[in-house]
Design a protein around this motif. Structure first.
Motif, PDB file in Angstrom:
ATOM      1  N   GLU A   1       0.805  -1.177   0.054  1.00 55.57           N
ATOM      2  CA  GLU A   1      -0.017  -0.038  -0.049  1.00 55.57           C
ATOM      3  C   GLU A   1       1.002   1.019   0.044  1.00 55.57           C
ATOM      4  N   PRO A   2       0.450   2.447  -0.583  1.00 59.82           N
ATOM      5  CA  PRO A   2       1.138   3.377  -0.769  1.00 59.82           C
ATOM      6  C   PRO A   2       1.527   3.898   0.727  1.00 59.82           C
ATOM      7  N   VAL A   3       0.331   4.118   1.458  1.00 58.36           N
ATOM      8  CA  VAL A   3       0.549   4.408   2.869  1.00 58.36           C
ATOM      9  C   VAL A   3      -0.362   3.028   3.398  1.00 58.36           C
ATOM     10  N   MET A   4       0.240   2.197   4.387  1.00 57.81           N
ATOM     11  CA  MET A   4      -0.322   1.283   5.039  1.00 57.81           C
ATOM     12  C   MET A   4      -1.517   1.700   5.845  1.00 57.81           C
ATOM     13  N   GLY A   5      -2.644   0.905   5.676  1.00 60.70           N
ATOM     14  CA  GLY A   5      -3.866   1.401   6.319  1.00 60.70           C
ATOM     15  C   GLY A   5      -4.208   0.803   7.714  1.00 60.70           C
ATOM     16  N   ALA A   6      -4.966  -0.371   7.578  1.00 59.81           N
ATOM     17  CA  ALA A   6      -5.318  -1.035   8.568  1.00 59.81           C
ATOM     18  C   ALA A   6      -4.056  -1.823   9.402  1.00 59.81           C
ATOM     19  N   GLY A   7      -2.963  -1.735   9.020  1.00 59.77           N
ATOM     20  CA  GLY A   7      -1.654  -2.122   9.800  1.00 59.77           C
ATOM     21  C   GLY A   7      -1.497  -0.906  10.604  1.00 59.77           C
ATOM     22  N   GLY A   8      -2.242   0.331  10.434  1.00 61.98           N
ATOM     23  CA  GLY A   8      -1.781   1.339  11.730  1.00 61.98           C
ATOM     24  C   GLY A   8      -1.580   2.712  10.830  1.00 61.98           C
ATOM     25  N   VAL A   9      -2.078   3.142   9.751  1.00 67.68           N
ATOM     26  CA  VAL A   9      -1.768   4.148   9.055  1.00 67.68           C
ATOM     27  C   VAL A   9      -0.306   4.526   8.968  1.00 67.68           C
ATOM     28  N   ILE A  10       0.578   3.545   8.419  1.00 69.89           N
ATOM     29  CA  ILE A  10       2.238   3.736   8.473  1.00 69.89           C
ATOM     30  C   ILE A  10       2.551   4.692   7.008  1.00 69.89           C
ATOM     31  N   VAL A  11       2.915   5.740   7.349  1.00 67.93           N
ATOM     32  CA  VAL A  11       3.569   6.649   6.081  1.00 67.93           C
ATOM     33  C   VAL A  11       5.018   6.066   5.713  1.00 67.93           C
ATOM     34  N   PRO A  12       5.346   5.781   4.769  1.00 64.14           N
ATOM     35  CA  PRO A  12       6.662   5.322   4.343  1.00 64.14           C
ATOM     36  C   PRO A  12       7.680   6.610   4.582  1.00 64.14           C
ATOM     37  N   PRO A  13       8.677   5.968   5.263  1.00 67.35           N
ATOM     38  CA  PRO A  13      10.000   7.141   5.380  1.00 67.35           C
ATOM     39  C   PRO A  13      10.316   7.454   4.098  1.00 67.35           C
ATOM     40  N   LYS A  14      11.034   8.707   4.111  1.00 67.77           N
ATOM     41  CA  LYS A  14      11.585   9.554   2.883  1.00 67.77           C
ATOM     42  C   LYS A  14      12.513   8.454   2.346  1.00 67.77           C
ATOM     43  N   THR A  15      12.280   8.547   0.965  1.00 68.52           N
ATOM     44  CA  THR A  15      13.226   7.941   0.087  1.00 68.52           C
ATOM     45  C   THR A  15      12.747   6.386  -0.107  1.00 68.52           C
ATOM     46  N   TYR A  16      11.844   5.706   0.676  1.00 67.92           N
ATOM     47  CA  TYR A  16      11.483   4.296   0.937  1.00 67.92           C
ATOM     48  C   TYR A  16      11.109   3.515  -0.509  1.00 67.92           C
ATOM     49  N   TRP A  17      10.127   4.417  -1.088  1.00 66.04           N
ATOM     50  CA  TRP A  17       9.606   3.829  -2.325  1.00 66.04           C
ATOM     51  C   TRP A  17      10.641   3.900  -3.294  1.00 66.04           C
ATOM     52  N   GLU A  18      11.364   4.778  -3.502  1.00 68.47           N
ATOM     53  CA  GLU A  18      12.513   5.121  -4.526  1.00 68.47           C
ATOM     54  C   GLU A  18      13.444   3.793  -4.275  1.00 68.47           C
ATOM     55  N   LYS A  19      13.733   3.574  -3.182  1.00 70.79           N
ATOM     56  CA  LYS A  19      14.884   2.253  -2.999  1.00 70.79           C
ATOM     57  C   LYS A  19      14.189   1.076  -3.019  1.00 70.79           C
ATOM     58  N   ILE A  20      12.931   0.951  -2.703  1.00 69.20           N
ATOM     59  CA  ILE A  20      12.277  -0.285  -2.736  1.00 69.20           C
ATOM     60  C   ILE A  20      12.122  -0.738  -4.462  1.00 69.20           C
ATOM     61  N   GLN A  21      11.787   0.298  -5.058  1.00 69.47           N
ATOM     62  CA  GLN A  21      11.571   0.162  -6.554  1.00 69.47           C
ATOM     63  C   GLN A  21      12.774  -0.220  -7.198  1.00 69.47           C
ATOM     64  N   ALA A  22      13.913   0.482  -6.759  1.00 70.30           N
ATOM     65  CA  ALA A  22      15.263   0.019  -7.400  1.00 70.30           C
ATOM     66  C   ALA A  22      15.619  -1.448  -7.016  1.00 70.30           C
ATOM     67  N   VAL A  23      15.413  -2.184  -5.870  1.00 67.63           N
ATOM     68  CA  VAL A  23      15.604  -3.476  -5.747  1.00 67.63           C
ATOM     69  C   VAL A  23      14.759  -4.175  -6.660  1.00 67.63           C
ATOM     70  N   LEU A  24      13.446  -3.942  -6.682  1.00 68.09           N
ATOM     71  CA  LEU A  24      12.608  -4.746  -7.872  1.00 68.09           C
ATOM     72  C   LEU A  24      12.993  -4.459  -9.148  1.00 68.09           C
TER      73      LEU A  24
END
Length: 455
Positions: free
Chosen positions: A225-248
């Motif tokens: 999820e871009p922001v995790m909802g039912a797990g507690g509204v967890i907003v990703p830390p800065k640069t998270y999605w950039e780094k995750i996508q690089a691994v994928l």
């Protein structure tokens, strides 16, 4: 609440098994029965009115009692109450909605496939990913990585993706082939002296290590999820999605964005993918797609996913998957009207205008002795409750404090949602400043009551 014999509450206890509810406790206390809704408010059978600060279940974007949606449903019901999309059949609302969603997508998509809930959409995604792997001659490349505290549904397969223990316990889940990597909750999981960016790097390294351990040739997809909802509204830390996508990208792994909660304006853009720079191969949407007035969901898939699936269906002679009500004409007509309302009333503009006040007002609660963190983006947030701020500890067992606070806030006229020891806030997109102020004031007053109760 005292349940009167033969009351509607007593009948509910007698005949109704509820979702996400302690069944034995429900026998004791009974339900709050909601009878009507208008705008951001709902009213129960006792005549008490609440601000529904969770938009139902993260979903009633245009508010309750929207006549245009009722009228759209009635028109379509009279014209064509049901038809299916099997065996080369279709109908106008499904065609229009598929076209609309592909056009709206934040990245190029090829096709929309309809289901009835976010759970069904993510369940179908798992099947599509496996079907595609077989089509490409990669029968070993079928594992899917999700995240701890991620939420992706409750069917046997989608609940396996969900990274919450109570969705697995006693259900014999997760199923084989589903893996879980780190939860990107910086406040809870970050180490002393570790910056957000460094924490994001560590999360990406955890993902890389898991892929290496399992074998990159066995991993088909990653879902988040871009922001995790039912797990507690967890907003990703800065640069998270950039780094995750690089691994994928390094390992040629598909990216699935679960937009079931974030989609259609919640984070301040039409999709959470736009807010966080995510470029998915597959998206799943539901909830605010129809404001949950009727059940409907969809997968959006790009050509990289569609082409092998289409080829495999040609080889077999059919795409052997489908549910009776997929793309139901009445639900699709309501979804189309709902999207028109979001656009015509500029609800995205309302989110952008009010999000700063929403987030800043909620963050004033961080000075409360029982609040450890307030986090959020757009018009979604969570208030993490603690009894010891430095140690980030709460009452035991976990969830006790959240349940107590939730009950007090609800008694005081606002419906939030307790997620463990966090209170989630996710009002309809039509919310106004005065509603936000009432939500924050009521929450503070309720936390004061809880503090007094705890001594």
């Amino acid at each position: 609440m005292t349940v009167q014999p033969n009351s509607i509450e007593a009948r509910d206890i007698a005949y109704h098994l509820h979702s996400y509810t302690n069944a034995r406790k429900h026998e004791e206390i009974g339900p709050i029965v909601i009878e009507s809704g208008k705008g951001v408010h709902v009213t129960d059978t006792d005549g008490k009115t609440y601000i529904e600060a969770m938009a139902g279940l993260w979903s009633v974007a245009v508010g309750f009692g929207e006549k245009r949606l009722a009228e759209a449903a009635a028109r379509q019901m009279e014209k064509l109450a049901f038809y299916h999309t099997f065996t080369h059949k279709s109908h106008g609302p499904a065609i229009e909605l598929a076209e609309k969603l592909v056009a709206m997508a934040p990245v190029p998509m090829s096709k929309a496939y309809f289901t009835n809930s976010g759970s069904e959409a993510n369940d179908t995604m798992i099947k599509l990913v496996r079907y595609r792997a077989n089509a490409l001659g990669q029968p070993q490349k079928k594992k899917i990585i999700s995240r701890i505290k991620g939420y992706h549904g409750v069917t046997w397969a989608s609940a396996s993706l969900t990274g919450l223990p109570n969705n697995h316990r006693a259900f014999d889940l997760p199923m084989e082939g589903i893996l879980h990597t780190s939860c990107p909750h910086y406040w809870r999981e970050g180490r002393d002296g570790e910056s957000e960016e460094d924490f994001a790097t560590r999360c990406a390294q955890d993902l890389d290590a898991l892929i290496q351990a399992e074998g990159p040739e066995t991993i088909a997809a990653f879902i988040g999820e871009p922001v995790m909802g039912a797990g507690g509204v967890i907003v990703p830390p800065k640069t998270y999605w950039e780094k995750i996508q690089a691994v994928l990208k390094k390992y040629d792994i598909l990216l699935v964005a679960d937009e079931v909660i974030c989609g259609f304006g919640r984070t301040g853009n039409m999709f959470g993918c736009e807010t966080f720079g995510i470029q998915p191969d597959i998206m799943t949407v539901s909830k605010a797609l129809s404001s949950s007035y009727l059940p409907i969901s969809a997968l959006l898939i790009n050509e990289t996913v569609y082409a092998p699936v289409a080829d495999q269906s040609s080889e077999i002679g059919t795409f052997g998957h489908g549910v009776t009500a997929a793309g139901h004409p009445v639900a699709a007509a309501v979804a189309l009207e709902n999207l028109k309302i979001i656009e015509e009333k500029d609800l995205l503009g309302n989110v952008r205008a009010l999000a700063p006040h929403f987030q800043e007002s909620l963050r004033t609660l961080e000075d409360h002795p029982l609040v450890g963190e307030v986090r959020g983006v757009g018009l979604i947030a969570a208030i993490e409750l603690v009894t010891d701020k430095p140690q980030k500890l709460s009452l035991q067992p976990p969830g006790t404090m959240g349940a107590k606070a939730f009950g007090l806030v609800q008694k005081n006229g606002v419906i939030l949602r307790a997620i463990g020891d966090a209170l989630a806030v996710c009002p309809p997109l039509i919310v106004e400043k005065e509603h936000i102020d009432t939500i924050v004031e009521t929450t503070r007053r309720s936390l004061d009551e809880l503090q007094a109760e705890l001594g």
